[in-house]
Design an enzyme around this catalytic site. Structure first.
Site, mmCIF file in Angstrom:
data_model
loop_
_atom_site.group_PDB
_atom_site.id
_atom_site.type_symbol
_atom_site.label_atom_id
_atom_site.label_comp_id
_atom_site.label_asym_id
_atom_site.label_seq_id
_atom_site.Cartn_x
_atom_site.Cartn_y
_atom_site.Cartn_z
ATOM 1 N N GLU A 1 8.751 1.630 11.932
ATOM 2 C CA GLU A 1 9.743 2.702 11.860
ATOM 3 C C GLU A 1 8.971 4.006 11.988
ATOM 4 O O GLU A 1 8.236 4.389 11.074
ATOM 5 C CB GLU A 1 10.514 2.635 10.539
ATOM 6 C CG GLU A 1 11.538 3.732 10.364
ATOM 7 C CD GLU A 1 12.522 3.802 11.520
ATOM 8 O OE1 GLU A 1 12.749 4.923 12.010
ATOM 9 O OE2 GLU A 1 13.029 2.751 11.963
ATOM 10 N N GLY B 1 5.772 5.284 9.565
ATOM 11 C CA GLY B 1 4.745 6.301 9.755
ATOM 12 C C GLY B 1 4.917 7.002 11.083
ATOM 13 O O GLY B 1 6.004 7.000 11.683
ATOM 14 N N SER B 2 3.852 7.579 11.582
ATOM 15 C CA SER B 2 3.902 8.316 12.840
ATOM 16 C C SER B 2 3.808 7.372 14.039
ATOM 17 O O SER B 2 3.367 6.225 13.914
ATOM 18 C CB SER B 2 2.742 9.313 12.903
ATOM 19 O OG SER B 2 1.508 8.620 13.022
ATOM 20 N N LYS C 1 0.846 -1.187 0.000
ATOM 21 C CA LYS C 1 0.000 0.000 0.000
ATOM 22 C C LYS C 1 0.882 1.237 0.000
ATOM 23 O O LYS C 1 1.416 1.639 1.032
ATOM 24 C CB LYS C 1 -0.920 0.046 1.210
ATOM 25 C CG LYS C 1 -2.031 1.101 1.065
ATOM 26 C CD LYS C 1 -2.535 1.629 2.385
ATOM 27 C CE LYS C 1 -1.742 2.797 2.904
ATOM 28 N NZ LYS C 1 -1.787 4.019 2.036
ATOM 29 N N GLY D 1 1.636 3.907 14.498
ATOM 30 C CA GLY D 1 2.303 2.683 14.926
ATOM 31 C C GLY D 1 1.635 2.025 16.113
ATOM 32 O O GLY D 1 1.471 0.799 16.157
ATOM 33 N N GLU E 1 7.711 16.251 17.052
ATOM 34 C CA GLU E 1 8.133 16.162 15.660
ATOM 35 C C GLU E 1 7.269 17.090 14.803
ATOM 36 O O GLU E 1 6.052 16.953 14.741
ATOM 37 C CB GLU E 1 8.023 14.724 15.157
ATOM 38 C CG GLU E 1 8.602 14.540 13.765
ATOM 39 C CD GLU E 1 8.625 13.088 13.326
ATOM 40 O OE1 GLU E 1 9.592 12.693 12.646
ATOM 41 O OE2 GLU E 1 7.696 12.341 13.670
ATOM 42 N N CYS F 1 12.381 11.555 8.835
ATOM 43 C CA CYS F 1 12.370 11.121 10.235
ATOM 44 C C CYS F 1 13.730 11.356 10.882
ATOM 45 O O CYS F 1 13.834 11.404 12.102
ATOM 46 C CB CYS F 1 11.963 9.657 10.342
ATOM 47 S SG CYS F 1 12.943 8.534 9.339
#
Length: 498
Positions: free
Chosen positions: A252, A230-231, A177, A235, A387, A286
Site C-alpha cells: 500500500e 510505505g512509499s 516492525k 515498495g 506526493e 496517503c
C-alpha cells in the site's frame, strides 16, 4: 500523559527481550521534542529469533479453530475499547494527531478487529457441482505461515490492525516492525494482543529501522508473506529484494489525490471536505487531497472561501483543546514539505496562504507547518504530480468535467478521488472514469470504512487490497478439494460422457 522516560523491549517468543546488540533509540513527541521512550535498535539477529519463534508457533496456531482465533480478536477489540482514551492521548503525543483524529484511528482498529473476528466464523470458500457423478467439489482458504508486517507512523494503530487482524484470524503468525517514529504505540498494540490471549510466538514485535529490520524480514526465507505500507520507492525495493524467494507481497503505497469541484457544487460543503482532506492529520495521509480541480465558474469563489477557512485553522499540540492541525512527524518531513513550497513558487504557482514553518505561541519546539494553498497550478507542475505528504494543496482550474477527469487521472498514483456535483449523471460518469481504488461523491478523499476494500491502482500498490473480505486474499492460499465417492477412478474431462 506521563513524562518519565521508560525503556521498552522487543517481544519474541512470548518474552520481552533487549536487542542482541544492546543498542537503543529514542522516540519523541513531534509537538514538543519530549522523549517518550527508549527502544531496542534491533539487528538481523533479532529478526531471525523472532521469525524462528513465529515459525515454530505456526504449527499449532494454524490448527486452532478459526472461530477461536476470532474470539481472541473480539477480546482484543474489547480491551482496545476500554483503553481507547489512553491510546488516543498517547497517539496525540507520540504521532501528533489532534485528539479527535487520534480517537478515530483507534476506533478504526476496534472496527477492523471486530470485523476480522467475525471472519473466524466465515472464511468463506466455494462449493460447486462436479462434472462427474458421485463427486463433491469445494475450495477452502489455508494459512500461509509467518507474515512480516511493516507499518508506517501516520496511522500507528489503525494500519497494524488492517494487517495483523486478518493475518491472525486466517491462522498465520506475525513478526511486526512498527515505525521508528511511533514504536510506543506499536508496543502497546502488542501488549493488548498478548493480554487478549494470543499465544507465545504467534505475535512478535521487533523494533528498529527499515534498512536493517525491515530488509531482513523481506529477505528472510522463512517469511513467505510481507505486507508493507510505505512509499513507492520502498515498495519497489521490497518487491525486488523479495523476488528471489517468490514471496507474497502486499504493498500500500503513495497517493496524489484530487477533489473535483464543478460549477454546480455546494461550495460550503466542498470547502469543508477540502479542509478536512487536505489538512487533517497535517496532510500526512496517503488519501490526503493534495490537488483541488475546480471548474472555471466556481474557481474564484472557491479559492476565496478555501483560503479564509485555512487561515482560521489553529495549530498546536494535538492534545490541546481547540487545535485543528498538529505537527508533522519530524524535522525531515518539515524540510521536505518546505522544499515543495519553494518548488511551487519556482514553478510559477501562486502561493495563496501558508508556506512557512510555524513558530511563536509555543510552536517553536515542535515540527509545525502552516496549512499551504497554491493557486493557478498547472497540472504538470511538481506540486501537482508528486506526493508531498504535508499540509499543502494545489488549486487547478479546468473548463469542464471532461478536463477535470483527465487532469485527475493524469498522475502515476490512483488511490482516492472525489467529486462535488449535484448532477447524478456526472457523478456516475466520475464513478466509472476516475482511475482510483476509491471514489467519493460529495465528500472528501478520506473516510474509508473497514468492510470495503482499501487500496489503489497504478503506482499506489501492486493490486492487493486491505480491509473487507479482499484482505483475506493477502493472508491465505486457496486449496481446491475434490471428494470422489463413486468407488471407482473417474477422469475429469474424459469420463464425462454419461
Amino acid at each position: 500523559m506521563a513524562t518519565a522516560t521508560k525503556s521498552f523491549k522487543n517481544f519474541i517468543g512470548g518474552e520481552w527481550v533487549d536487542a542482541a546488540s544492546g543498542e537503543t533509540f529514542e522516540t519523541a513527541s513531534p509537538a514538543t521534542g519530549e522523549v517518550l521512550g527508549v527502544f531496542p535498535r534491533s539487528s538481523a539477529d533479532d529478526v531471525d529469533r523472532a521469525v524462528a519463534a513465529a515459525k515454530a508457533a505456526f504449527e499449532d496456531w494454524r490448527l486452532v479453530p478459526a472461530p477461536k482465533r476470532g474470539e481472541i480478536l473480539y477480546r482484543f477489540a474489547n480491551l482496545l475499547m476500554e483503553e481507547k482514551d489512553e491510546f488516543t492521548d498517547l497517539m496525540s503525543h507520540e504521532m501528533g494527531k489532534v485528539k479527535a483524529e487520534a480517537g478515530g484511528d483507534v476506533q478504526e482498529a476496534i472496527d477492523m478487529s471486530l470485523y476480522m473476528a467475525g471472519e473466524g466464523r466465515r472464511l468463506s470458500g466455494q462449493t460447486t457441482p462436479s462434472e462427474l457423478r458421485d463427486k463433491f467439489n469445494m475450495s477452502v482458504r489455508m494459512p500461509i505461515g509467518v507474515v512480516g508486517v511493516i507499518t508506517p507512523w501516520n496511522f500507528p494503530i489503525a494500519i497494524p490492525s488492517w494487517k495483523i487482524a486478518p493475518a491472525l484470524v486466517c491462522g498465520n503468525t506475525v513478526v511486526f516492525k512498527p515505525a521508528t517514529d511511533t514504536p510506543l504505540l506499536g508496543e502497546r498494540f502488542v501488549e493488548l494482543l498478548v493480554e487478549a490471549g494470543v499465544p507465545a510466538g504467534v505475535i512478535n514485535v521487533v523494533h528498529g529501522g527499515g534498512g536493517v529490520v525491515g530488509d531482513r524480514l523481506v529477505r528472510h526465507p522463512d517469511v513467505p508473506v510481507i505486507t508493507l505500507t510505505g512509499s513507492r520507492e520502498t515498495g519497489v525495493e521490497v518487491m525486488r529484494n523479495a523476488a528471489e524467494n517468490l514471496k507474497h507481497i502486499h504493498l500500500e503505497l503513495g497517493g496524489k489525490n484530487a477533489i473535483i469541484v464543478l460549477d454546480d457544487a455546494e461550495l460550503d460543503l466542498a470547502v469543508e471536505g477540502i479542509i478536512w482532506s487536505a489538512f487533517g492529520t497535517s496532510g500526512q495521509r496517503c488519501t490526503a487531497a493534495s490537488r483541488v480541480i475546480v471548474q472555471a465558474g466556481a474557481y474564484g469563489e472557491l479559492q476565496k472561501r478555501l483560503v479564509a477557512a485555512a487561515e482560521k485553522l489553529r495549530l498546536g499540540p494535538g492534545w490541546e483543546e481547540g487545535v485543528d492541525v498538529g505537527p508533522v512527524i519530524n524535522e525531515r518531513a518539515l524540510e521536505k514539505i518546505h522544499s515543495y513550497t519553494e518548488i511551487g513558487k519556482d514553478e510559477g504557482a501562486k502561493l495563496l496562504t501558508g508556506g512557512e514553518v510555524a513558530g511563536g505561541n509555543g510552536l517553536g519546539d515542535g515540527n509545525f507547518y502552516r496549512p499551504t494553498i497554491f493557486g493557478d497550478v498547472d497540472p504538470q507542475m511538481r506540486v501537482a504530480q508528486e506526493e508531498i505528504f504535508g499540509p499543502t494543496t494545489a488549486l487547478i482550474r479546468v473548463k469542464d468535467v471532461d478536463e477535470a477527469i483527465k487532469v485527475s487521472n493524469g498522475i502515476k498514483f490512483g488511490l482516492s478521488s472525489s467529486i462535488f456535483t449535484h448532477d447524478v449523471n456526472t457523478a456516475f460518469r466520475a464513478m466509472r472514469d476516475l482511475e482510483a481504488g476509491i471514489t467519493y461523491i460529495n465528500a472528501g478523499t478520506i473516510g474509508a470504512e473497514v468492510h470495503l476494500p482499501f487500496g489503489g491502482t497504478k503506482d499506489t500498490g501492486n493490486g492487493h487490497r486491505e480491509a473487507g473480505q479482499a484482505a483475506l486474499d493477502v493472508f491465505t492460499e486457496w486449496k481446491s478439494i475434490y471428494v470422489d465417492y463413486s468407488g471407482k477412478l473417474q477422469k475429469a474431462q474424459i469420463d464425462t460422457a454419461e
